[in-house]
Every structure is written in structure tokens, then in C-alpha cells.
Design a protein around this motif. Structure first.
Motif, PDB file in Angstrom:
ATOM      1  N   THR A   1       6.936 -19.952  -9.752  1.00 44.48           N
ATOM      2  CA  THR A   1       5.604 -20.535  -9.856  1.00 44.48           C
ATOM      3  C   THR A   1       4.850 -19.478  -8.986  1.00 44.48           C
ATOM      4  O   THR A   1       5.317 -19.176  -7.810  1.00 44.48           O
ATOM      5  CB  THR A   1       5.672 -21.822  -8.801  1.00 44.48           C
ATOM      6  OG1 THR A   1       6.551 -22.674  -9.700  1.00 44.48           O
ATOM      7  CG2 THR A   1       4.403 -22.429  -9.028  1.00 44.48           C
ATOM      8  N   PRO A   2       3.684 -19.245  -9.516  1.00 49.59           N
ATOM      9  CA  PRO A   2       2.755 -17.968  -8.582  1.00 49.59           C
ATOM     10  C   PRO A   2       2.068 -18.888  -7.902  1.00 49.59           C
ATOM     11  O   PRO A   2       1.423 -20.151  -8.059  1.00 49.59           O
ATOM     12  CB  PRO A   2       1.782 -17.437  -9.920  1.00 49.59           C
ATOM     13  CG  PRO A   2       2.010 -18.323 -11.055  1.00 49.59           C
ATOM     14  CD  PRO A   2       3.310 -19.126 -11.039  1.00 49.59           C
ATOM     15  N   PHE A   3       1.493 -18.305  -6.848  1.00 54.29           N
ATOM     16  CA  PHE A   3       0.726 -19.121  -5.605  1.00 54.29           C
ATOM     17  C   PHE A   3      -0.365 -18.006  -5.396  1.00 54.29           C
ATOM     18  O   PHE A   3      -0.298 -16.691  -5.505  1.00 54.29           O
ATOM     19  CB  PHE A   3       1.405 -19.389  -4.630  1.00 54.29           C
ATOM     20  CG  PHE A   3       2.685 -20.384  -4.608  1.00 54.29           C
ATOM     21  CD1 PHE A   3       1.929 -21.621  -4.335  1.00 54.29           C
ATOM     22  CD2 PHE A   3       3.724 -20.214  -5.081  1.00 54.29           C
ATOM     23  CE1 PHE A   3       3.047 -22.777  -4.453  1.00 54.29           C
ATOM     24  CE2 PHE A   3       4.732 -21.081  -5.247  1.00 54.29           C
ATOM     25  CZ  PHE A   3       4.315 -22.579  -4.933  1.00 54.29           C
ATOM     26  N   PRO A   4      -1.652 -18.555  -4.910  1.00 53.46           N
ATOM     27  CA  PRO A   4      -2.663 -17.676  -4.531  1.00 53.46           C
ATOM     28  C   PRO A   4      -2.128 -16.684  -3.577  1.00 53.46           C
ATOM     29  O   PRO A   4      -1.542 -17.184  -2.550  1.00 53.46           O
ATOM     30  CB  PRO A   4      -3.653 -18.646  -4.214  1.00 53.46           C
ATOM     31  CG  PRO A   4      -3.449 -19.882  -4.773  1.00 53.46           C
ATOM     32  CD  PRO A   4      -1.885 -20.066  -4.829  1.00 53.46           C
ATOM     33  N   ALA A   5      -2.909 -15.447  -3.562  1.00 49.60           N
ATOM     34  CA  ALA A   5      -2.568 -14.796  -2.327  1.00 49.60           C
ATOM     35  C   ALA A   5      -2.869 -15.403  -0.858  1.00 49.60           C
ATOM     36  O   ALA A   5      -4.059 -16.207  -1.102  1.00 49.60           O
ATOM     37  CB  ALA A   5      -3.046 -13.251  -2.359  1.00 49.60           C
ATOM     38  N   CYS A   6      -2.415 -15.003   0.048  1.00 50.64           N
ATOM     39  CA  CYS A   6      -2.826 -15.425   1.124  1.00 50.64           C
ATOM     40  C   CYS A   6      -3.139 -14.361   2.390  1.00 50.64           C
ATOM     41  O   CYS A   6      -2.659 -13.638   2.026  1.00 50.64           O
ATOM     42  CB  CYS A   6      -1.712 -16.691   1.876  1.00 50.64           C
ATOM     43  SG  CYS A   6      -0.031 -15.808   2.451  1.00 50.64           S
ATOM     44  N   THR A   7      -3.537 -14.799   3.519  1.00 51.41           N
ATOM     45  CA  THR A   7      -3.860 -13.691   4.399  1.00 51.41           C
ATOM     46  C   THR A   7      -2.432 -13.854   5.293  1.00 51.41           C
ATOM     47  O   THR A   7      -2.092 -14.778   5.789  1.00 51.41           O
ATOM     48  CB  THR A   7      -5.034 -13.995   5.151  1.00 51.41           C
ATOM     49  OG1 THR A   7      -5.944 -13.780   4.461  1.00 51.41           O
ATOM     50  CG2 THR A   7      -5.178 -12.806   6.298  1.00 51.41           C
ATOM     51  N   ALA A   8      -1.959 -12.668   5.459  1.00 48.70           N
ATOM     52  CA  ALA A   8      -0.771 -12.556   6.495  1.00 48.70           C
ATOM     53  C   ALA A   8      -1.272 -11.466   7.535  1.00 48.70           C
ATOM     54  O   ALA A   8      -1.991 -10.672   7.295  1.00 48.70           O
ATOM     55  CB  ALA A   8       0.428 -12.028   5.639  1.00 48.70           C
ATOM     56  N   PRO A   9      -0.580 -11.466   8.554  1.00 48.59           N
ATOM     57  CA  PRO A   9      -0.897 -10.527   9.581  1.00 48.59           C
ATOM     58  C   PRO A   9      -0.920  -9.110   9.216  1.00 48.59           C
ATOM     59  O   PRO A   9       0.014  -8.737   8.404  1.00 48.59           O
ATOM     60  CB  PRO A   9       0.327 -10.704  10.798  1.00 48.59           C
ATOM     61  CG  PRO A   9       0.812 -12.018  10.553  1.00 48.59           C
ATOM     62  CD  PRO A   9       0.766 -12.187   8.787  1.00 48.59           C
ATOM     63  N   GLY A  10      -2.054  -8.301   9.276  1.00 50.32           N
ATOM     64  CA  GLY A  10      -2.322  -7.022   8.856  1.00 50.32           C
ATOM     65  C   GLY A  10      -2.538  -6.859   7.314  1.00 50.32           C
ATOM     66  O   GLY A  10      -2.657  -5.987   6.667  1.00 50.32           O
ATOM     67  N   ARG A  11      -2.956  -7.964   6.780  1.00 53.49           N
ATOM     68  CA  ARG A  11      -3.284  -7.762   5.298  1.00 53.49           C
ATOM     69  C   ARG A  11      -4.612  -8.708   5.064  1.00 53.49           C
ATOM     70  O   ARG A  11      -4.863  -9.614   5.698  1.00 53.49           O
ATOM     71  CB  ARG A  11      -2.077  -8.659   4.441  1.00 53.49           C
ATOM     72  CG  ARG A  11      -0.744  -8.048   4.526  1.00 53.49           C
ATOM     73  CD  ARG A  11       0.158  -8.501   4.052  1.00 53.49           C
ATOM     74  NE  ARG A  11      -0.226  -8.478   2.519  1.00 53.49           N
ATOM     75  CZ  ARG A  11       0.084  -9.008   1.393  1.00 53.49           C
ATOM     76  NH1 ARG A  11       0.998 -10.265   1.668  1.00 53.49           N
ATOM     77  NH2 ARG A  11      -0.007  -8.798   0.395  1.00 53.49           N
ATOM     78  N   SER A  12      -5.100  -8.421   4.026  1.00 51.35           N
ATOM     79  CA  SER A  12      -6.395  -8.861   3.387  1.00 51.35           C
ATOM     80  C   SER A  12      -6.022  -9.934   2.195  1.00 51.35           C
ATOM     81  O   SER A  12      -5.201  -9.571   1.679  1.00 51.35           O
ATOM     82  CB  SER A  12      -7.696  -7.969   3.226  1.00 51.35           C
ATOM     83  OG  SER A  12      -7.190  -7.087   2.111  1.00 51.35           O
ATOM     84  N   ALA A  13      -6.859 -10.810   2.098  1.00 56.35           N
ATOM     85  CA  ALA A  13      -6.761 -11.613   1.044  1.00 56.35           C
ATOM     86  C   ALA A  13      -7.688 -11.303  -0.046  1.00 56.35           C
ATOM     87  O   ALA A  13      -8.656 -11.813  -0.382  1.00 56.35           O
ATOM     88  CB  ALA A  13      -6.898 -13.248   1.189  1.00 56.35           C
ATOM     89  N   VAL A  14      -7.019 -10.636  -0.730  1.00 58.26           N
ATOM     90  CA  VAL A  14      -7.845  -9.889  -1.953  1.00 58.26           C
ATOM     91  C   VAL A  14      -7.157 -10.479  -3.460  1.00 58.26           C
ATOM     92  O   VAL A  14      -5.965  -9.941  -3.507  1.00 58.26           O
ATOM     93  CB  VAL A  14      -8.107  -8.192  -1.769  1.00 58.26           C
ATOM     94  CG1 VAL A  14      -8.825  -7.763  -3.059  1.00 58.26           C
ATOM     95  CG2 VAL A  14      -8.640  -7.851  -0.616  1.00 58.26           C
ATOM     96  N   GLY A  15      -7.770 -10.955  -4.234  1.00 57.52           N
ATOM     97  CA  GLY A  15      -7.205 -11.386  -5.595  1.00 57.52           C
ATOM     98  C   GLY A  15      -6.168 -12.433  -5.388  1.00 57.52           C
ATOM     99  O   GLY A  15      -6.032 -12.926  -4.456  1.00 57.52           O
ATOM    100  N   SER A  16      -5.647 -12.648  -6.446  1.00 58.63           N
ATOM    101  CA  SER A  16      -4.447 -13.661  -6.347  1.00 58.63           C
ATOM    102  C   SER A  16      -3.337 -13.028  -7.280  1.00 58.63           C
ATOM    103  O   SER A  16      -3.532 -12.221  -7.944  1.00 58.63           O
ATOM    104  CB  SER A  16      -4.977 -14.982  -6.820  1.00 58.63           C
ATOM    105  OG  SER A  16      -5.559 -14.886  -8.092  1.00 58.63           O
ATOM    106  N   SER A  17      -2.385 -13.739  -7.188  1.00 63.49           N
ATOM    107  CA  SER A  17      -0.977 -13.117  -7.980  1.00 63.49           C
ATOM    108  C   SER A  17      -1.131 -13.951  -8.968  1.00 63.49           C
ATOM    109  O   SER A  17      -1.566 -14.813  -9.416  1.00 63.49           O
ATOM    110  CB  SER A  17       0.257 -13.278  -7.163  1.00 63.49           C
ATOM    111  OG  SER A  17       0.346 -14.675  -6.840  1.00 63.49           O
TER     112      SER A  17
END
Length: 164
Positions: free
Chosen positions: A148-164
Motif C-alpha cells: 500500500t503506497p502512502f503519501p510522503a511525510c515530513t521526517a527530521p531533515g527531510r521535506s515533504a515534496v511530492g508523494s510516493s
């Protein structure tokens, strides 16, 4: 009942050896044995500039073993494994796992030989964020029937750009 002498001399009295893994530890051992058998997987490895390359190495009663290659920048996207549990083992290079759970986001660097075990419902993203290709082996039990794909999320040190 008491047996005199060496019980190993009476193989009919020993528990049967399982024909396939049945515990998490046995599946992790299967992944380690595949990793150690470079001659069986190394000639099969391919790299695809557009997406992760993968090939099923083997199947057994209730499980599958997959070989994956990762060029720099390639990612699994954020996903789960449906009803399957699994073991991910890094064969070469380094991968980063971004996981989300009840206690928040976690990031783990997985280098050659590292293993991750996960259960149904576990959501993560695996990415090769290095400048070198990576190779991993994945054992799924039962065999992988859905991701099951899930939308990208913001994790420490990452930006939420696009989705998977």
C-alpha cells in the motif's frame, strides 16, 4: 522414558528438521544465508536508471525472496507490505530507512550486513541517499501480495515534496 547412550544416535527420536523457515529468527537466517551465497545472486544484479530493479530469487511454502538494486537517489516510496512480515538485508552499499510509527518518525542508516525485520502494518520508505549503488535482499512471509503506497511525510531533515 529414559534412553541410555547418545540420543543423536537415534535420529527417529529427534524432532523433524523444518523444510522451510517458520520463525522470524529462521527467516532472518534465510536472508543471511542468501546474502552469504554471493555466487547465487551477484550475477543476476542489474541496475535500472528509471526505477529500482528487482527479481524474485526463490519461493518456498509461504515465503518469497527478492533481490533489489538501488542506484543513488532511488527510493521505495512510503509503503507497507499488506499482510506480510519481512526481513530486509543490505548486501552491498548503504540504504536509509525512514519509518513512522506511534512514537513518531525514525531514520536508520542500514549498511552492508544490516537487517531490519518488520510486521504487517509497518510503514516505511527505503532510499539510497548515497553516491554509490546498493543491493538488498528481502524475505516476505507470507509472500508479498500487496504494497500500500502512502503519501510522503515530513521526517527530521527531510521535506515533504511530492508523494510516493
Amino acid at each position: 522414558m529414559s534412553i541410555a547412550g547418545d540420543p543423536l544416535a537415534f535420529p527417529h527420536l529427534l524432532p523433524p528438521v523444518p523444510e522451510h523457515p517458520a520463525t522470524v529468527a529462521e527467516f532472518a537466517g534465510l536472508a543471511r544465508s542468501v546474502a552469504a551465497d554471493r555466487a547465487s545472486w551477484e550475477p543476476l544484479v542489474r541496475y535500472d536508471a528509471l526505477s529500482r530493479w528487482y527479481a524474485r530469487l526463490r519461493t518456498g511454502p509461504g515465503y518469497e525472496v527478492w533481490l533489489l538494486s538501488w542506484l543513488p537517489g532511488q527510493s521505495s516510496g512510503r509503503h507497507d507490505h499488506g499482510p506480510s512480515s519481512g526481513v530486509l538485508t543490505v548486501l552491498r552499499g548503504s540504504l536509509t530507512e525512514h519509518a513512522t510509527g506511534p512514537s513518531g518518525a525514525a531514520e536508520r542508516r542500514l549498511t552492508t550486513g544490516a537487517q531490519r525485520v518488520f510486521v504487517p502494518g509497518y510503514v516505511h520508505e527505503v532510499v539510497n541517499d548515497t553516491l554509490e549503488p546498493a543491493i538488498s535482499v528481502h524475505v516476505y512471509f507470507p509472500g508479498l501480495t500487496e504494497m500500500t503506497p502512502f503519501p510522503a511525510c515530513t521526517a527530521p531533515g527531510r521535506s515533504a515534496v511530492g508523494s510516493s
